[in-house]
Design a protein around this motif. Structure first.
Motif, PDB file in Angstrom:
ATOM      1  N   SER A  41       2.145  -7.121  -8.517  1.00 34.77           N
ATOM      2  CA  SER A  41       0.791  -6.566  -8.448  1.00 34.77           C
ATOM      3  C   SER A  41       0.702  -5.143  -7.917  1.00 34.77           C
ATOM      4  N   THR A  42       1.738  -4.633  -7.262  1.00 33.76           N
ATOM      5  CA  THR A  42       1.676  -3.264  -6.756  1.00 33.76           C
ATOM      6  C   THR A  42       1.609  -2.276  -7.912  1.00 33.76           C
ATOM      7  N   GLN A  43       0.875  -1.181  -7.709  1.00 36.34           N
ATOM      8  CA  GLN A  43       0.626  -0.233  -8.793  1.00 36.34           C
ATOM      9  C   GLN A  43       1.480   1.026  -8.679  1.00 36.34           C
ATOM     10  N   PRO A 101      -1.878  -1.720 -13.899  1.00 36.36           N
ATOM     11  CA  PRO A 101      -2.078  -3.052 -13.283  1.00 36.36           C
ATOM     12  C   PRO A 101      -0.773  -3.840 -13.174  1.00 36.36           C
ATOM     13  N   GLY A 102       0.190  -3.248 -12.462  1.00 41.13           N
ATOM     14  CA  GLY A 102       1.500  -3.852 -12.302  1.00 41.13           C
ATOM     15  C   GLY A 102       2.522  -2.776 -12.004  1.00 41.13           C
ATOM     16  N   HIS A 103       3.663  -3.167 -11.455  1.00 44.39           N
ATOM     17  CA  HIS A 103       4.683  -2.198 -11.047  1.00 44.39           C
ATOM     18  C   HIS A 103       5.452  -1.669 -12.252  1.00 44.39           C
ATOM     19  N   ILE A 104       5.717  -0.365 -12.277  1.00 51.78           N
ATOM     20  CA  ILE A 104       6.455   0.257 -13.374  1.00 51.78           C
ATOM     21  C   ILE A 104       7.953   0.024 -13.177  1.00 51.78           C
ATOM     22  N   THR A 151       0.790  -1.232   0.000  1.00 54.29           N
ATOM     23  CA  THR A 151       0.000   0.000   0.000  1.00 54.29           C
ATOM     24  C   THR A 151       0.823   1.283   0.000  1.00 54.29           C
ATOM     25  N   GLN A 152       2.115   1.196   0.288  1.00 51.68           N
ATOM     26  CA  GLN A 152       2.929   2.401   0.408  1.00 51.68           C
ATOM     27  C   GLN A 152       4.230   2.264  -0.377  1.00 51.68           C
ATOM     28  N   SER A 153       4.750   3.408  -0.826  1.00 50.16           N
ATOM     29  CA  SER A 153       6.040   3.412  -1.514  1.00 50.16           C
ATOM     30  C   SER A 153       6.786   4.706  -1.219  1.00 50.16           C
ATOM     31  N   TRP A 174       6.802   1.062 -18.774  1.00 47.10           N
ATOM     32  CA  TRP A 174       6.812  -0.389 -18.960  1.00 47.10           C
ATOM     33  C   TRP A 174       6.543  -1.010 -17.593  1.00 47.10           C
ATOM     34  N   PHE A 175       5.458  -1.760 -17.483  1.00 47.65           N
ATOM     35  CA  PHE A 175       5.056  -2.296 -16.190  1.00 47.65           C
ATOM     36  C   PHE A 175       4.977  -3.820 -16.223  1.00 47.65           C
ATOM     37  N   ALA A 176       5.176  -4.410 -15.045  1.00 46.05           N
ATOM     38  CA  ALA A 176       5.182  -5.874 -14.910  1.00 46.05           C
ATOM     39  C   ALA A 176       3.888  -6.329 -14.236  1.00 46.05           C
ATOM     40  N   PRO A 177       2.959  -6.921 -14.979  1.00 46.22           N
ATOM     41  CA  PRO A 177       1.688  -7.373 -14.388  1.00 46.22           C
ATOM     42  C   PRO A 177       1.867  -8.398 -13.266  1.00 46.22           C
TER      43      PRO A 177
END
Length: 246
Positions: A177-179, A189-192, A73-75, A171-174
């Motif tokens: 799962s973190t957005q 819908p995946g981390h950049i 939930t946090q970054s 470019w994101f990795a589905p």
């Protein structure tokens, strides 16, 4: 007695969830590249020495590294370390100013997006509105650090600081799962793992999911608290005072 035990167990579980939300269990190191063009003739008012400093700073900026610590939930995204070579302080500062030396904190649940950065010697804590970015996901794909990634883009509209519309490419990795993503970009819908903003591209160099060490995700709380809109007004005001704009 049974009710008390249930309540106590619930309290422990709830407290554990709160504590876990404050710590990161994932870590990414990002490198940066740029495609700044210095082939055009420099401004006549600009001295050769300042032009050379700018070119050198652009080259040195590619030695910078950024890191992101995050959980579900946090970054927190910020510059990682000092440049690892013999530099003077001016070159170091110029290199960081070119790419933007700031700390970005995003809490998905509480909808907090804070940017901590300095401007003309003063530290600001800027609150950003949460945007519903209109990402367009394409059919293009590639691998980054072994992860299948998809390409997406959005157009950031011109505002007081951004003089024209700007295309942002991600470019994101589905499978992650973190957005989250570098700087103020999120919502896919995946981390950049790679992001191009203007002349600069942030790319994941090293990724460690489920790290063993407990790293506290600290919410910035120092600096002059200000909204994004008022901060932009302040930049314009000071730029006029210093003669950068009319």
């Amino acid at each position: 007695m049974k009710l008390k035990l249930i309540s106590f167990a619930t309290l422990i579980l709830f407290t554990g969830q709160i504590i876990s939300q404050k710590y990161a269990n994932n870590h990414i190191i990002y490198g940066i590249t740029n495609n700044l063009d210095f082939s055009r003739p420099s401004n006549k008012k600009q001295s050769d020495s300042s032009s050379d400093l700018l070119k050198k700073s652009a080259q040195l900026s590619e030695q910078l590294e950024f890191e992101m610590y995050f959980n579900d939930t946090q970054s927190v995204f910020s510059s990682k370390k000092q440049l690892d070579n013999e530099l003077n302080g001016v070159q170091e500062k110029m290199a960081k100013k070119l790419v933007g030396d700031a700390t970005y904190y995003y809490d998905y649940k509480s909808k907090d997006l804070l940017v901590s950065k300095q401007f003309i010697g003063d530290l600001f804590l800027i609150s950003h509105p949460i945007e519903n970015y209109d990402w367009t996901i394409t059919k293009q794909s590639k691998k980054i650090l072994g992860f299948d990634c998809k390409k997406a883009f959005l157009v950031m509209k011109a505002d007081k600081i951004r003089t024209k519309n700007q295309k942002i490419i991600a470019w994101f990795a589905p499978s992650i799962s973190t957005q989250f993503g570098p700087k103020i970009y999120y919502g896919l819908p995946g981390h950049i793992l790679e992001l191009t903003e203007g002349k600069f591209t942030y790319y994941a160099k090293k990724l460690n999911l489920n790290i063993k060490s407990r790293v506290l995700l600290e919410k910035p709380n120092k600096g002059n608290k200000i909204t994004k809109t008022k901060y932009h007004d302040y930049i314009i005001q000071k730029s006029k005072e210093y003669g950068f704009i009319k």
